[in-house]
Design an enzyme around this catalytic site. Structure first.
Site, PDB file in Angstrom:
ATOM      1  N   LYS A 161       0.645  -1.324   0.074  1.00 49.53           N
ATOM      2  CA  LYS A 161      -0.022   0.066   0.151  1.00 49.53           C
ATOM      3  C   LYS A 161       0.946   1.268   0.129  1.00 49.53           C
ATOM      4  O   LYS A 161       1.757   1.294   0.635  1.00 49.53           O
ATOM      5  CB  LYS A 161      -0.898   0.039   1.231  1.00 49.53           C
ATOM      6  CG  LYS A 161      -2.125  -0.874   1.127  1.00 49.53           C
ATOM      7  CD  LYS A 161      -3.041  -0.431   0.105  1.00 49.53           C
ATOM      8  CE  LYS A 161      -4.047  -1.220  -0.121  1.00 49.53           C
ATOM      9  NZ  LYS A 161      -5.036  -0.997  -1.249  1.00 49.53           N
ATOM     10  N   ASP A 180       0.155  -0.163  -4.743  1.00 46.66           N
ATOM     11  CA  ASP A 180      -1.111   0.370  -4.859  1.00 46.66           C
ATOM     12  C   ASP A 180      -1.587   1.566  -4.052  1.00 46.66           C
ATOM     13  O   ASP A 180      -1.315   1.834  -2.629  1.00 46.66           O
ATOM     14  CB  ASP A 180      -1.987  -0.881  -4.468  1.00 46.66           C
ATOM     15  CG  ASP A 180      -3.596  -0.370  -4.594  1.00 46.66           C
ATOM     16  OD1 ASP A 180      -4.037   0.799  -5.370  1.00 46.66           O
ATOM     17  OD2 ASP A 180      -4.633  -1.136  -4.061  1.00 46.66           O
ATOM     18  N   GLU A 233      -0.280   0.208  -9.121  1.00 46.61           N
ATOM     19  CA  GLU A 233      -1.784   0.175  -9.469  1.00 46.61           C
ATOM     20  C   GLU A 233      -2.540   1.508  -8.771  1.00 46.61           C
ATOM     21  O   GLU A 233      -2.309   2.090  -7.916  1.00 46.61           O
ATOM     22  CB  GLU A 233      -2.373  -0.981  -8.366  1.00 46.61           C
ATOM     23  CG  GLU A 233      -3.848  -1.063  -8.028  1.00 46.61           C
ATOM     24  CD  GLU A 233      -4.369  -2.388  -7.446  1.00 46.61           C
ATOM     25  OE1 GLU A 233      -3.653  -3.362  -7.804  1.00 46.61           O
ATOM     26  OE2 GLU A 233      -5.298  -2.314  -6.607  1.00 46.61           O
ATOM     27  N   GLU A 260     -10.449  -1.533 -10.483  1.00 41.93           N
ATOM     28  CA  GLU A 260     -11.512  -1.633  -9.739  1.00 41.93           C
ATOM     29  C   GLU A 260     -12.581  -0.716  -9.481  1.00 41.93           C
ATOM     30  O   GLU A 260     -13.409  -1.195  -9.357  1.00 41.93           O
ATOM     31  CB  GLU A 260     -10.621  -2.033  -8.248  1.00 41.93           C
ATOM     32  CG  GLU A 260     -10.156  -0.871  -7.861  1.00 41.93           C
ATOM     33  CD  GLU A 260      -9.425  -0.984  -6.368  1.00 41.93           C
ATOM     34  OE1 GLU A 260      -8.322  -1.701  -6.573  1.00 41.93           O
ATOM     35  OE2 GLU A 260      -9.755  -0.886  -5.223  1.00 41.93           O
ATOM     36  N   ASP A 285     -13.125  -6.278 -10.902  1.00 37.59           N
ATOM     37  CA  ASP A 285     -13.747  -7.098  -9.618  1.00 37.59           C
ATOM     38  C   ASP A 285     -14.889  -7.745 -10.174  1.00 37.59           C
ATOM     39  O   ASP A 285     -15.796  -7.203 -10.355  1.00 37.59           O
ATOM     40  CB  ASP A 285     -13.782  -6.453  -8.493  1.00 37.59           C
ATOM     41  CG  ASP A 285     -13.895  -7.049  -7.422  1.00 37.59           C
ATOM     42  OD1 ASP A 285     -15.015  -7.970  -7.241  1.00 37.59           O
ATOM     43  OD2 ASP A 285     -13.180  -6.789  -6.081  1.00 37.59           O
ATOM     44  N   HIS A 301      -9.418  -7.793  -9.528  1.00 38.38           N
ATOM     45  CA  HIS A 301      -9.284  -7.273  -8.169  1.00 38.38           C
ATOM     46  C   HIS A 301      -9.795  -8.315  -7.390  1.00 38.38           C
ATOM     47  O   HIS A 301     -11.183  -8.463  -7.713  1.00 38.38           O
ATOM     48  CB  HIS A 301      -9.777  -5.850  -8.377  1.00 38.38           C
ATOM     49  CG  HIS A 301      -9.972  -5.250  -6.974  1.00 38.38           C
ATOM     50  ND1 HIS A 301     -11.219  -5.563  -6.215  1.00 38.38           N
ATOM     51  CD2 HIS A 301      -8.998  -4.727  -6.184  1.00 38.38           C
ATOM     52  CE1 HIS A 301     -11.146  -4.729  -5.175  1.00 38.38           C
ATOM     53  NE2 HIS A 301      -9.657  -4.106  -4.894  1.00 38.38           N
ATOM     54  N   GLU A 346      -5.399 -12.069  -6.544  1.00 38.37           N
ATOM     55  CA  GLU A 346      -5.130 -11.009  -5.289  1.00 38.37           C
ATOM     56  C   GLU A 346      -5.691 -11.658  -4.089  1.00 38.37           C
ATOM     57  O   GLU A 346      -6.762 -12.191  -3.957  1.00 38.37           O
ATOM     58  CB  GLU A 346      -6.012  -9.670  -5.618  1.00 38.37           C
ATOM     59  CG  GLU A 346      -5.791  -8.922  -4.400  1.00 38.37           C
ATOM     60  CD  GLU A 346      -6.302  -7.514  -4.705  1.00 38.37           C
ATOM     61  OE1 GLU A 346      -6.890  -7.162  -5.766  1.00 38.37           O
ATOM     62  OE2 GLU A 346      -5.833  -6.629  -4.185  1.00 38.37           O
TER      63      GLU A 346
HETATM   64 CA    CA Z   1      -6.485  -1.665  -5.248  1.00 40.06          CA
END
Ligand code: CA
Length: 380
Positions: free
Chosen positions: A171, A199, A225, A251, A274, A301, A334
């Protein structure tokens, strides 16, 4: 076989340890579980994704207020007809967001019903399995109060390596300078072999993102991402030309209509719809076809409960690698590592990694059973 009952289960649970990402603090995890029952006693399960801070009641309201009357009395095998009817009915106030989240969950439940009624896993109904197992990547690295970064993240990274993961996703989005130091420190700590992604959850503008990419080239990320806002097609197109690592997003895009301009513009190296948010099986098959025509690979996702995880594995099984060649670049799974009681207990034993891979569930429909006690326990 006709649908006789539509049950919507918004579920939510406070987190023992709240965490934050670039868009805010997460104090609870939520989801919307959909249960369709037929007049001959069959049950189909689906899930609508709740994005990070999304209340489950919104998608639930679409199903209860609008889709229930479309679904009652319908034949689950008319799944695409029902998809188009749900989308068209909500078009003036939908086209994306919670409306398509809700359609996605219903679509998954319809495919689950079809699979259970013919005794086949969904991947057999949508073209067959290109793979029986998939490599997971660990999604984690959420930040907690009084955390020490990058030191805590290096400990977390090593825990994934010890568990057998070959890939993980950081992250970021906490300031360009901090992110640059963070990404480079993680790469230095784990060595060159691990596949690392990062991401930003839409934290940056193009100028900031360009600086981040430039200063982390040595970390050789597999993809970046959501560096930019989900609407910034032209910005992503600019980054794609600038970065030697893949530029990924998706996503927060919905349906074939949402993806078509991005694929036509070749704005992304990798798309991430997703299943539980971007349209369900019916629509993701079409998005996958658009992506194949645009020579753009997909790594879905996945961030929901065990139901969404099982359903996503069914979809990933049937996703062709791009390009089809002897040395395939395979899609990954993921695999969210945050504390989340819906991932494991909701489907009894859960789905876990074995020898570095996750098996595609082979049972009928989504391939797993749902624990009603857990469903009731967390019902909103
Ligand atoms: Ca994400």
């Amino acid at each position: 076989m006709k649908i006789s009952e539509v049950r919507v289960h918004p579920i939510s649970v406070p987190l023992e340890t709240p965490f934050y990402f670039s868009q805010g603090w997460v104090h609870q995890r939520s989801s919307v579980i959909i249960e369709l029952i037929t007049d001959d006693g069959q049950t189909g399960w689906g899930e609508s994704l709740c994005h990070g801070l999304q209340p489950p009641q919104i998608a639930a309201a679409f199903i209860e207020q609008v889709f229930r009357s479309i679904l009652i009395g319908a034949d689950p095998f008319d799944v695409e007809l029902l998809w188009e009817r749900m989308y068209n009915t909500t078009q003036p106030y939908g086209q994306g967001g919670a409306a398509v989240n809700a359609i996605s969950g219903v679509d998954i439940a319809l495919w689950d019903l079809i699979g259970r009624s013919v005794g086949k896993p969904i991947h057999k109904l949508i073209g067959g399995a290109f793979r029986a197992e998939v490599q997971p990547y660990a999604t984690g690295f959420y930040r907690i109060e009084n955390g020490n970064y990058p030191a805590d993240a290096i400990v977390e990274a090593k825990s994934y390596i010890d568990a057998g993961f070959k890939a993980f996703k950081l992250k970021i989005g906490f300031g360009v300078d901090e992110d640059i130091a963070f990404i480079n420190a993680i790469r230095d700590a784990v060595g060159p072999e691990m596949r690392i992604m990062a991401d930003a959850n839409s934290a940056y503008s193009v100028g900031s993102a360009r600086r981040l990419i430039d200063a982390t080239r040595g970390a050789n990320l597999y993809f970046y991402e959501e560096l930019l806002a989900p609407e910034d097609l032209k910005g992503y197109r600019e980054l794609k030309g600038f970065s030697s690592s893949r530029i990924a997003a998706g996503e927060q895009l919905f349906g074939k209509q949402g993806y078509a301009p991005w694929l036509e513009a070749r704005a992304l190296d990798l798309i991430q719809p997703d299943l539980c948010s971007s349209g369900g099986f019916s629509e993701l098959k079409k998005i996958a076809a658009l992506a194949q025509a645009a020579h753009t690979p997909m790594i879905p996702h996945v961030w929901g409960s065990g139901i969404g995880l099982a359903a996503s594995l069914q979809f990933i099984a049937a996703l062709p690698s791009l390009p089809l060649t002897l040395n395939l670049v395979e899609p990954m799974l993921e695999f969210d590592r945050s504390s989340h009681p819906f991932r494991r207990e909701l489907i009894f034993d859960g789905i876990e990694m074995q020898n570095g891979k996750v098996q595609i569930p082979a049972g009928p429909g989504i391939g797993v059973e749902v624990n009603r006690e857990v469903l009731e326990q967390y019902r909103v």
